[in-house]
Design an enzyme around this catalytic site. Structure first.
Site, short mmCIF file in Angstrom:
data_model
loop_
_atom_site.label_atom_id
_atom_site.label_comp_id
_atom_site.label_asym_id
_atom_site.label_seq_id
_atom_site.Cartn_x
_atom_site.Cartn_y
_atom_site.Cartn_z
N GLU A 193 108.65 42.70 52.81
CA GLU A 193 107.98 41.41 52.67
C GLU A 193 106.80 41.32 53.65
OE1 GLU A 193 111.53 38.62 50.97
OE2 GLU A 193 110.98 38.30 53.06
N GLY A 223 117.44 33.30 54.72
CA GLY A 223 117.48 31.99 54.06
C GLY A 223 116.67 30.93 54.78
N LYS A 260 115.97 41.77 62.58
CA LYS A 260 114.54 41.71 62.28
C LYS A 260 113.68 42.27 63.41
CE LYS A 260 114.56 37.94 59.09
NZ LYS A 260 113.75 36.76 58.83
N ARG A 269 118.30 45.49 49.58
CA ARG A 269 119.15 45.17 48.42
C ARG A 269 118.26 44.82 47.24
NH1 ARG A 269 117.80 39.86 48.31
NH2 ARG A 269 117.57 38.85 50.33
N LYS A 322 111.73 32.68 65.54
CA LYS A 322 112.55 33.15 64.42
C LYS A 322 113.83 33.82 64.92
CE LYS A 322 110.17 34.91 60.78
NZ LYS A 322 109.22 35.81 60.07
N ARG A 351 113.02 29.90 39.17
CA ARG A 351 114.44 29.80 39.58
C ARG A 351 114.90 28.39 39.25
NH1 ARG A 351 115.55 32.64 45.42
NH2 ARG A 351 114.10 34.39 45.19
P1 ADP Z 1 114.19 34.62 56.04
O1 ADP Z 1 114.79 35.97 56.20
O2 ADP Z 1 114.94 33.55 56.75
O3 ADP Z 1 113.90 34.29 54.61
P2 ADP Z 1 111.41 35.48 56.51
O4 ADP Z 1 111.00 36.17 57.73
O5 ADP Z 1 111.56 36.28 55.26
O6 ADP Z 1 112.79 34.67 56.80
O7 ADP Z 1 110.42 34.30 56.21
C1 ADP Z 1 110.64 33.39 55.14
C2 ADP Z 1 109.38 32.62 54.83
O8 ADP Z 1 108.95 31.89 56.00
C3 ADP Z 1 108.18 33.51 54.49
O9 ADP Z 1 108.16 33.84 53.13
C4 ADP Z 1 107.04 32.57 54.86
O10 ADP Z 1 106.87 31.59 53.86
C5 ADP Z 1 107.55 31.88 56.10
N1 ADP Z 1 107.12 32.61 57.31
C6 ADP Z 1 107.77 33.61 57.94
N2 ADP Z 1 107.08 34.08 59.01
C7 ADP Z 1 105.94 33.36 59.06
C8 ADP Z 1 104.78 33.34 59.93
N3 ADP Z 1 104.69 34.17 60.98
N4 ADP Z 1 103.81 32.44 59.67
C9 ADP Z 1 103.91 31.58 58.62
N5 ADP Z 1 104.97 31.54 57.77
C10 ADP Z 1 105.97 32.41 57.98
#
Ligand code: ADP
Length: 448
Positions: free
Chosen positions: A275, A164, A116, A291, A158, A337
């Protein structure tokens, strides 16, 4: 075009890919674990090969067994579905090294977006707006402190290898930072074998809005509009819509043209989803999935296009054959879902489905591998059905979803059907005015 495709997955998505192949006159090979010998994807495929025991590590993640199955059956391409090996660059490389086509992006792009930090770096260079945060991986707790002070709390730690929702921890103040730093790294190490973490500003009321794209091997890139996936529990999506109740056609156009330009520069190919978090009218990129997504059907419903067939055509080297202007957005689609879980506590509820009855009627689609008498095994993801509706307006789509949910029967196990019914009946959901935190509160209220 391919003569035979091996589907390296199970459940509803294996069926989804099989259906596309069948309509294209392509034969299919199903692979399955011993726990899935009687699964619907195995029953419907033209051929099937058992690739190992129930434990996914030894079956659906067993690259050697899957490649052997492809070789023995004479398949000429592999579709990975979502999850399992779909974002494993090494697997994509091995498929190609065996002289087969991988139905997906290039291994280099899978690798780039799977990290990421590298993904955000690439998007920064391509002028795609990002959530403010650390420029790269955090090397030390001291660095985390310094960046948090700069971007201001709350912040989110993160995992670079994340997925997930794992390895993600919020710190609302300096007091919480050390714990968030420690827990996120430990979780990342345990889940992904990599404890690299980075920091983002934690947005307090965003929506999750993502853009579906397709790119062929001839330099054409188009987008299919957005999906709003703001209804989440523990960062996992439960309900998705196309389009978003808050975007205008002009917003969609602006984002779409920025993203397609960026991906054309990157030389991306096949399907992908970018996203974003959307707050106060601003988009901020969080990650790209290389994907097919679980929620792709809502896009198919509003655009009238089969994304899996397009993936297959692209992998076979065919040009898209249409331009951005040819893609029209018609009506509104919603997906629920449905998982084999208790609708209040979310405890998994695998077991025998005595009776299964799928709803029908105009504008109703059910993607599921369930049948009456099927036993949901305890070894895999709890998703058992995706109920999708399409109608001229969002209000009509909600009415249709309520009707379809009421018709659907999955007896013998507990499912989240009652939760979806409650969400659809809720005036706040109906108003379209909610953020990614809404569902968490809604669920907590129901548990009281
Ligand atoms: P993963 O790959 O684990 O699914 P993502 O980066 O796609 O992680 O984030 C998953 C969810 O977490 C996002 O859809 C959002 O709801 C929340 N999220 C991610 N980053 C942020 C952020 N900077 N602030 C608030 N919520 C976040």
């Amino acid at each position: 075009m391919f003569g035979k495709v091996l589907i390296a997955n199970r459940g509803e998505i294996a069926l989804r890919v099989h259906r596309a192949c069948q309509e294209m006159g392509i034969r299919t090979v199903a692979v399955h674990s011993t726990a899935d010998a009687t699964a619907m994807h195995v029953r419907l495929a033209d051929e099937s090969v058992c690739i190992g025991p129930p434990n996914a590590r030894e079956s659906y993640l067993n690259t050697a067994a899957i490649l052997s199955a492809a070789t023995i059956t004479g398949a000429d391409a592999v579709h990975p579905g979502y999850g399992f090996l779909s974002e494993n660059a090494r697997f994509a490389e091995m498929v190609e090294a065996h002289g087969l086509k991988f139905i997906g992006p290039s291994p280099d792009h899978i690798r780039m977006m799977g990290d990421k930090i590298a993904a955000k770096d690439a998007m920064r260079r391509l002028d795609v707006p990002l959530v403010p945060g650390s420029p790269g991986a955090l090397d030390s707790y001291e660095e985390a402190r310094a960046i948090a002070d700069e971007i201001k709390y709350p912040v989110l730690i993160k995992a670079a290898a994340g997925g997930g929702g794992r390895g993600m921890k919020v710190a609302r103040s300096a007091d919480e930072l050390e714990e968030a730093w420690r827990v996120a790294r430990a979780e990342a190490k345990a889940a992904f074998g990599d404890d690299s973490v980075y920091m983002e500003k934690y947005l307090d009321r965003p929506r999750h809005i993502e853009l579906q794209v397709l790119a062929d091997t001839h330099g054409n890139v188009v987008h299919f509009g957005e999906r709003d996936c703001s209804l989440q529990r523990r960062h996992q999506k439960l309900v998705e819509e196309a389009g978003s109740p808050v975007l205008t056609a002009a917003d969609r156009e602006a984002l779409g043209s920025r993203v397609t330009t960026a991906l054309a520069q990157l030389g991306y190919r096949n399907a992908g989803t970018l996203e974003f978090l959307w707050q106060d009218g601003q988009f901020a990129f969080i990650e790209m999935n290389t994907r097919l997504q679980v929620e792709h059907p809502v896009t198919e419903m509003v655009c009238g296009i089969d994304l899996v067939k397009e993936q297959i055509r692209i992998a076979a080297g065919e040009p898209l054959g249409y331009a951005q202007n040819d893609i029209q957005f018609r009506g509104h689609a919603i997906e629920c879902r449905i998982t084999a879980e208790d609708p209040e506590t979310f405890t998994p509820s695998p077991g025998r489905v005595n009776t299964y009855h799928a709803p029908g009627g105009l504008g109703v689609r059910v993607d599921s591998a369930l049948y009456s008498g099927y036993t949901v095994p305890p070894h895999y993801d709890s998703l058992v059905a995706k109920l999708v509706v399409h109608a001229p307006t969002r209000t009509a789509a909600i009415s249709r979803m309520r009707r379809a949910l009421a018709e659907m029967v999955v007896a013998g196990i507990r499912t989240t059907l009652p939760l979806h019914q409650a969400v659809m009946e809720d005036p706040e959901f109906q108003s379209g005015d909610y953020t990614i935190h809404w569902l968490e509160r809604f669920v907590a209220e129901r548990q009281k």
